[in-house]
Write a protein that holds these residues in place. Structure first.
Motif, PDB file in Angstrom:
ATOM      1  N   UNK A  90       0.895  -1.266  -0.070  1.00  0.00           N
ATOM      2  CA  UNK A  90       0.015  -0.019  -0.058  1.00  0.00           C
ATOM      3  C   UNK A  90       0.959   1.009  -0.114  1.00  0.00           C
ATOM      4  N   UNK A  91       2.104   1.229   0.452  1.00  0.00           N
ATOM      5  CA  UNK A  91       2.981   2.503   0.555  1.00  0.00           C
ATOM      6  C   UNK A  91       2.906   2.931  -0.823  1.00  0.00           C
ATOM      7  N   UNK A  92       3.389   2.030  -1.800  1.00  0.00           N
ATOM      8  CA  UNK A  92       3.591   2.399  -2.989  1.00  0.00           C
ATOM      9  C   UNK A  92       2.243   2.717  -4.179  1.00  0.00           C
TER      10      UNK A  92
ATOM     11  N   UNK B  60     -17.083  -7.683   3.545  1.00  0.00           N
ATOM     12  CA  UNK B  60     -16.549  -9.230   3.640  1.00  0.00           C
ATOM     13  C   UNK B  60     -16.083  -9.413   2.144  1.00  0.00           C
ATOM     14  N   UNK B  61     -14.852  -9.498   2.037  1.00  0.00           N
ATOM     15  CA  UNK B  61     -14.281  -9.638   0.593  1.00  0.00           C
ATOM     16  C   UNK B  61     -14.754 -10.832  -0.214  1.00  0.00           C
ATOM     17  N   UNK B  62     -14.844 -11.930   0.559  1.00  0.00           N
ATOM     18  CA  UNK B  62     -15.582 -13.282  -0.391  1.00  0.00           C
ATOM     19  C   UNK B  62     -16.865 -12.897  -0.952  1.00  0.00           C
ATOM     20  N   UNK B  63     -17.581 -12.020  -0.081  1.00  0.00           N
ATOM     21  CA  UNK B  63     -19.137 -11.814  -0.269  1.00  0.00           C
ATOM     22  C   UNK B  63     -19.265 -11.017  -1.374  1.00  0.00           C
ATOM     23  N   UNK B  64     -18.086 -10.111  -2.050  1.00  0.00           N
ATOM     24  CA  UNK B  64     -18.226  -9.429  -3.214  1.00  0.00           C
ATOM     25  C   UNK B  64     -17.341 -10.126  -4.426  1.00  0.00           C
ATOM     26  N   UNK B  65     -17.086 -11.527  -4.142  1.00  0.00           N
ATOM     27  CA  UNK B  65     -16.162 -12.050  -5.045  1.00  0.00           C
ATOM     28  C   UNK B  65     -14.712 -12.095  -4.938  1.00  0.00           C
TER      29      UNK B  65
ATOM     30  N   UNK C 209      -3.891 -10.813  -4.275  1.00  0.00           N
ATOM     31  CA  UNK C 209      -4.637  -9.950  -4.954  1.00  0.00           C
ATOM     32  C   UNK C 209      -4.695  -8.392  -4.169  1.00  0.00           C
ATOM     33  N   UNK C 210      -3.897  -7.901  -3.923  1.00  0.00           N
ATOM     34  CA  UNK C 210      -3.813  -6.881  -3.009  1.00  0.00           C
ATOM     35  C   UNK C 210      -4.242  -5.706  -3.911  1.00  0.00           C
ATOM     36  N   UNK C 211      -3.985  -5.690  -5.129  1.00  0.00           N
ATOM     37  CA  UNK C 211      -4.528  -4.671  -6.170  1.00  0.00           C
ATOM     38  C   UNK C 211      -5.924  -4.605  -6.087  1.00  0.00           C
ATOM     39  N   UNK C 212      -6.578  -5.720  -6.076  1.00  0.00           N
ATOM     40  CA  UNK C 212      -8.069  -5.776  -6.307  1.00  0.00           C
ATOM     41  C   UNK C 212      -8.674  -4.926  -4.800  1.00  0.00           C
ATOM     42  N   UNK C 213      -7.865  -5.510  -3.673  1.00  0.00           N
ATOM     43  CA  UNK C 213      -8.238  -5.115  -2.391  1.00  0.00           C
ATOM     44  C   UNK C 213      -8.221  -3.628  -2.220  1.00  0.00           C
ATOM     45  N   UNK C 214      -7.079  -2.954  -2.910  1.00  0.00           N
ATOM     46  CA  UNK C 214      -6.771  -1.730  -3.108  1.00  0.00           C
ATOM     47  C   UNK C 214      -7.973  -1.048  -3.782  1.00  0.00           C
ATOM     48  N   UNK C 215      -8.354  -1.470  -4.994  1.00  0.00           N
ATOM     49  CA  UNK C 215      -9.431  -1.136  -5.760  1.00  0.00           C
ATOM     50  C   UNK C 215     -10.694  -0.802  -4.996  1.00  0.00           C
ATOM     51  N   UNK C 216     -10.797  -1.644  -4.142  1.00  0.00           N
ATOM     52  CA  UNK C 216     -12.142  -1.546  -3.127  1.00  0.00           C
ATOM     53  C   UNK C 216     -12.147  -0.468  -2.231  1.00  0.00           C
ATOM     54  N   UNK C 217     -10.729  -0.163  -1.729  1.00  0.00           N
ATOM     55  CA  UNK C 217     -10.463   0.989  -0.843  1.00  0.00           C
ATOM     56  C   UNK C 217     -10.612   2.314  -1.821  1.00  0.00           C
ATOM     57  N   UNK C 218      -9.989   2.308  -2.845  1.00  0.00           N
ATOM     58  CA  UNK C 218     -10.236   3.510  -3.711  1.00  0.00           C
ATOM     59  C   UNK C 218     -11.786   3.673  -3.998  1.00  0.00           C
ATOM     60  N   UNK C 219     -12.564   2.793  -4.294  1.00  0.00           N
ATOM     61  CA  UNK C 219     -13.879   2.804  -4.557  1.00  0.00           C
ATOM     62  C   UNK C 219     -14.724   3.518  -3.244  1.00  0.00           C
ATOM     63  N   UNK C 220     -14.100   2.857  -2.287  1.00  0.00           N
ATOM     64  CA  UNK C 220     -15.022   3.441  -0.972  1.00  0.00           C
ATOM     65  C   UNK C 220     -14.716   4.746  -0.614  1.00  0.00           C
ATOM     66  N   UNK C 221     -13.195   5.457  -0.836  1.00  0.00           N
ATOM     67  CA  UNK C 221     -12.960   6.490  -0.382  1.00  0.00           C
ATOM     68  C   UNK C 221     -13.669   7.435  -1.339  1.00  0.00           C
ATOM     69  N   UNK C 222     -13.734   7.180  -2.681  1.00  0.00           N
ATOM     70  CA  UNK C 222     -14.329   7.961  -3.673  1.00  0.00           C
ATOM     71  C   UNK C 222     -16.053   8.009  -3.418  1.00  0.00           C
ATOM     72  N   UNK C 223     -16.599   6.910  -2.690  1.00  0.00           N
ATOM     73  CA  UNK C 223     -18.043   7.057  -2.410  1.00  0.00           C
ATOM     74  C   UNK C 223     -18.281   7.843  -1.479  1.00  0.00           C
ATOM     75  N   UNK C 224     -17.249   8.179  -0.582  1.00  0.00           N
ATOM     76  CA  UNK C 224     -17.659   9.261   0.690  1.00  0.00           C
ATOM     77  C   UNK C 224     -16.966  10.597   0.312  1.00  0.00           C
ATOM     78  N   UNK C 225     -16.462  10.858  -0.857  1.00  0.00           N
ATOM     79  CA  UNK C 225     -16.232  12.147  -1.321  1.00  0.00           C
ATOM     80  C   UNK C 225     -14.745  12.439  -0.557  1.00  0.00           C
TER      81      UNK C 225
END
Length: 333
Positions: free
Chosen positions: A77-79, A295-300, A313-329
């Motif tokens: 995540x640092x990079x 729950x990550x397995x619940x979203x595939x 698969x940490x890039x996929x996990x990071x994508x979910x982080x980015x999506x949530x941050x965006x969803x909360x502006x």
């Protein structure tokens, strides 16, 4: 491109011995000082950084290495988050690793041969096997690197010392998003309850919840006294808890968490942790807050361990982080 990088200490205390300092002596034990109990932070800021920095806080027995290069050599995540435009501040909590200068002697530490016990607790599998489909990098070299990122405290893990040190990080950085893992989850809640510069919390598999003193926690379905004690909610004043209902909170869990009692205590621990976290979510939201539990397995997204941010698969996990941050502006530049 990196615009700025560096490191700093935040918070801490000064211990002073009585007497008069003697500058002639090689080491004077009187009238001397010890600066300790601070947090240590390394940071990088990209060109055109997003408005809110990310403050990343490691879990128990870990230090900032958690967020750096993964055990098998990929970007952590640092990079990853730096490339996505975030200023990234990596914390070593007081009395740990780079913040190792303590004003109190360390008690008995979890030293010695415990790796195989942590194998279950960190949900790699049941030693020596990995869970089927595990996203943990399974080459021998990666496992070796993984175990060598564990560290011991240099002093007792005192709640007030830890929270005060990391709260001082936010005094320096200003409004930021706090990202916690495991044992720092409860401390992150406690920090946010007192520190107005915490604008959101993302917590990966926090081990404990916090509840207000006007609430009676639900009973848990375990007869194991150790699990019951380790998952007991931390009680804080209702006025402090109210602060947690005024900022978005997002909690993420990986795979292989039992839904029914497990004969493996380390796995059953996570069953209770999940139940407690859902309890906190319901409580926060009932009082007008915004807390989500993913729950990550619940979203595939499957096969993740207790360290989803460094799994294969940490890039996929990071994508979910980015999506949530965006969803909360929270991702504005």
């Amino acid at each position: 491109m990196v615009a700025e990088q560096g490191s700093y200490a935040a918070g801490g205390t000064i211990e002073t011995t009585p007497g008069t300092f003697d500058p002639v002596a090689l080491i004077s034990t009187q009238g001397n000082t010890n600066h300790g109990d601070h947090a240590y932070v390394r940071y990088q800021t990209p060109v055109r950084a997003r408005r809110l920095p990310l403050v990343l806080w490691h879990g128990g027995g870990q230090f900032s290495r958690t967020w750096e290069t993964t055990p098998d050599g990929r970007e952590g995540y640092q990079s990853i988050m730096l490339r996505r435009g975030w200023s990234v501040h990596l914390v070593d909590q007081p009395r740990r690793a780079g913040a190792g200068q303590s004003t109190a002697d360390a008690p008995g530490q979890l030293a010695g041969p415990v790796d195989r016990s942590l194998w279950q607790l960190f949900r790699l599998g049941v030693y020596p096997d990995f869970f089927p489909g595990s996203q943990f990098p399974q080459r021998r070299e990666a496992v070796e690197q993984y175990w060598r990122q564990r560290v011991q405290d240099t002093g007792p893990e005192e709640q007030e010392v830890v929270v005060a040190g990391v709260s001082a990080v936010f005094d320096r950085v200003g409004p930021s998003v706090l990202i916690t893992h495991s044992n720092s989850g409860k401390y992150g809640y406690l920090t946010a309850a007192r520190q107005p510069h915490v604008r959101a919390i993302v917590s990966y598999e926090p081990g404990q919840i916090v509840v207000p003193d006007d609430y009676n926690p639900r009973p848990v379905s375990t007869t194991d006294p150790t699990i019951r004690a380790l998952t007991a909610p931390v009680v804080i004043p209702a006025t402090a808890f109210r602060r947690l209902t005024r900022l978005p909170i997002h909690v993420v869990f990986g795979d292989n968490i039992p839904t029914t009692p497990s004969p493996y205590a380390a796995l059953d621990f996570w069953r209770i942790v999940m139940a407690r976290t859902l309890e906190m979510r319901d409580l926060v939201n009932a009082r007008g807050g915004d807390m989500t539990v993913q729950s990550l397995p619940e979203i595939g997204i499957t096969g993740n361990t207790h360290f989803p941010f460094s799994d294969l698969n940490n890039l996929e996990v990071a994508d979910e982080l980015s999506h949530w941050l965006r969803s909360r502006d929270l991702d504005r530049r």
